[in-house]
Design a protein around this motif. Sequence first.
Motif, PDB file in Angstrom:
ATOM      1  N   THR A 189     -15.718   0.904  -8.995  1.00  0.00           N
ATOM      2  CA  THR A 189     -15.101   1.811 -10.232  1.00  0.00           C
ATOM      3  C   THR A 189     -13.767   2.131  -9.577  1.00  0.00           C
ATOM      4  O   THR A 189     -13.509   2.088  -8.523  1.00  0.00           O
ATOM      5  CB  THR A 189     -15.860   3.084 -10.476  1.00  0.00           C
ATOM      6  OG1 THR A 189     -16.172   3.754  -9.363  1.00  0.00           O
ATOM      7  CG2 THR A 189     -17.424   2.712 -11.114  1.00  0.00           C
ATOM      8  N   SER A 190     -12.776   2.233 -10.430  1.00  0.00           N
ATOM      9  CA  SER A 190     -11.425   2.714 -10.063  1.00  0.00           C
ATOM     10  C   SER A 190     -11.237   4.144  -9.537  1.00  0.00           C
ATOM     11  O   SER A 190     -12.287   5.062 -10.223  1.00  0.00           O
ATOM     12  CB  SER A 190     -10.574   2.584 -11.544  1.00  0.00           C
ATOM     13  OG  SER A 190     -10.643   1.523 -12.065  1.00  0.00           O
ATOM     14  N   SER A 191     -10.635   4.311  -8.807  1.00  0.00           N
ATOM     15  CA  SER A 191     -10.377   5.683  -8.082  1.00  0.00           C
ATOM     16  C   SER A 191      -8.876   5.907  -8.126  1.00  0.00           C
ATOM     17  O   SER A 191      -8.418   5.348  -7.220  1.00  0.00           O
ATOM     18  CB  SER A 191     -11.243   5.913  -6.926  1.00  0.00           C
ATOM     19  OG  SER A 191     -10.958   6.960  -6.254  1.00  0.00           O
ATOM     20  N   LYS A 192      -8.387   6.532  -8.863  1.00  0.00           N
ATOM     21  CA  LYS A 192      -7.008   6.980  -8.889  1.00  0.00           C
ATOM     22  C   LYS A 192      -6.443   7.893  -7.813  1.00  0.00           C
ATOM     23  O   LYS A 192      -5.196   7.999  -7.326  1.00  0.00           O
ATOM     24  CB  LYS A 192      -6.541   7.482 -10.279  1.00  0.00           C
ATOM     25  CG  LYS A 192      -6.642   6.429 -11.253  1.00  0.00           C
ATOM     26  CD  LYS A 192      -6.381   7.032 -12.688  1.00  0.00           C
ATOM     27  CE  LYS A 192      -6.308   6.184 -13.771  1.00  0.00           C
ATOM     28  NZ  LYS A 192      -8.018   5.957 -14.278  1.00  0.00           N
TER      29      LYS A 192
ATOM     30  N   ALA B  49       0.937  -1.231   0.039  1.00  0.00           N
ATOM     31  CA  ALA B  49       0.043   0.030   0.010  1.00  0.00           C
ATOM     32  C   ALA B  49       0.956   1.430  -0.117  1.00  0.00           C
ATOM     33  O   ALA B  49       0.597   2.154  -0.625  1.00  0.00           O
ATOM     34  CB  ALA B  49      -0.913  -0.064   1.024  1.00  0.00           C
ATOM     35  N   SER B  50       1.925   1.178   0.675  1.00  0.00           N
ATOM     36  CA  SER B  50       2.830   2.316   0.868  1.00  0.00           C
ATOM     37  C   SER B  50       3.448   2.642  -0.551  1.00  0.00           C
ATOM     38  O   SER B  50       3.602   3.844  -0.943  1.00  0.00           O
ATOM     39  CB  SER B  50       3.867   2.146   1.833  1.00  0.00           C
ATOM     40  OG  SER B  50       4.660   3.047   1.635  1.00  0.00           O
ATOM     41  N   VAL B  51       4.075   1.487  -1.301  1.00  0.00           N
ATOM     42  CA  VAL B  51       4.396   1.732  -2.495  1.00  0.00           C
ATOM     43  C   VAL B  51       3.506   2.303  -3.687  1.00  0.00           C
ATOM     44  O   VAL B  51       3.774   3.243  -4.397  1.00  0.00           O
ATOM     45  CB  VAL B  51       5.087   0.472  -3.145  1.00  0.00           C
ATOM     46  CG1 VAL B  51       5.321   0.456  -4.578  1.00  0.00           C
ATOM     47  CG2 VAL B  51       6.116  -0.046  -2.193  1.00  0.00           C
ATOM     48  N   GLN B  52       2.096   1.654  -3.428  1.00  0.00           N
ATOM     49  CA  GLN B  52       1.012   2.331  -4.497  1.00  0.00           C
ATOM     50  C   GLN B  52       0.673   3.894  -4.061  1.00  0.00           C
ATOM     51  O   GLN B  52       0.722   4.592  -4.991  1.00  0.00           O
ATOM     52  CB  GLN B  52      -0.417   1.515  -3.967  1.00  0.00           C
ATOM     53  CG  GLN B  52      -0.024   0.182  -4.542  1.00  0.00           C
ATOM     54  CD  GLN B  52      -1.485  -0.446  -4.181  1.00  0.00           C
ATOM     55  OE1 GLN B  52      -1.953  -0.490  -2.900  1.00  0.00           O
ATOM     56  NE2 GLN B  52      -1.726  -1.437  -5.200  1.00  0.00           N
ATOM     57  N   VAL B  53       0.845   4.194  -2.855  1.00  0.00           N
ATOM     58  CA  VAL B  53       0.748   5.796  -2.463  1.00  0.00           C
ATOM     59  C   VAL B  53       1.778   6.629  -3.071  1.00  0.00           C
ATOM     60  O   VAL B  53       1.435   7.448  -3.799  1.00  0.00           O
ATOM     61  CB  VAL B  53       0.585   5.736  -0.875  1.00  0.00           C
ATOM     62  CG1 VAL B  53       0.439   7.223  -0.620  1.00  0.00           C
ATOM     63  CG2 VAL B  53      -0.805   5.227  -0.459  1.00  0.00           C
ATOM     64  N   SER B  54       3.000   6.007  -2.852  1.00  0.00           N
ATOM     65  CA  SER B  54       4.137   6.659  -3.528  1.00  0.00           C
ATOM     66  C   SER B  54       4.178   6.796  -4.976  1.00  0.00           C
ATOM     67  O   SER B  54       4.305   7.892  -5.724  1.00  0.00           O
ATOM     68  CB  SER B  54       5.427   5.999  -3.026  1.00  0.00           C
ATOM     69  OG  SER B  54       6.531   6.522  -3.532  1.00  0.00           O
ATOM     70  N   ALA B  55       3.751   5.781  -5.499  1.00  0.00           N
ATOM     71  CA  ALA B  55       3.596   5.886  -7.245  1.00  0.00           C
ATOM     72  C   ALA B  55       2.547   6.680  -7.618  1.00  0.00           C
ATOM     73  O   ALA B  55       2.905   7.383  -8.432  1.00  0.00           O
ATOM     74  CB  ALA B  55       3.473   4.080  -7.653  1.00  0.00           C
ATOM     75  N   ILE B  56       1.325   6.685  -6.919  1.00  0.00           N
ATOM     76  CA  ILE B  56       0.342   7.486  -7.249  1.00  0.00           C
ATOM     77  C   ILE B  56       0.694   8.912  -7.219  1.00  0.00           C
ATOM     78  O   ILE B  56       0.400   9.770  -7.847  1.00  0.00           O
ATOM     79  CB  ILE B  56      -0.965   7.146  -6.359  1.00  0.00           C
ATOM     80  CG1 ILE B  56      -1.452   5.898  -7.124  1.00  0.00           C
ATOM     81  CG2 ILE B  56      -2.032   8.337  -6.613  1.00  0.00           C
ATOM     82  CD1 ILE B  56      -2.464   5.376  -6.288  1.00  0.00           C
TER      83      ILE B  56
END
Length: 95
Positions: free
Chosen positions: A85-88, A52-59
């Motif tokens: 639905t997707s939520s970026k 999750a941390s990597v995802q937040v960083s990438a976003i």
Amino acid sequence: MKNNLADLNNHLFAMLEEVEDDDQIKDQKEFDKLIKKAKTVCSISSQILKVASVQVSAIRTAESCGLLNKDMPALLTIKDSVSETSSKQKLLGGK
């Protein structure tokens, strides 16, 4: 357990309450099983939180580069449990 961090948090607190339950101490064998289970849950939870941390960083990086509204890899999209639905921007505290 569902697949979101709020549910993980609730699950971890439930596990903590179970471990703190004095009735578990009466049967050492069951208590040892509970401790083993708690350690396993903790280990898996740590890995989920790292992802999750990597995802937040990438976003955040995508947002700073002006790429947030472009097509994102599936791993970086967040599914809304209500509408699927997707939520970026969900991880960034957006709408």
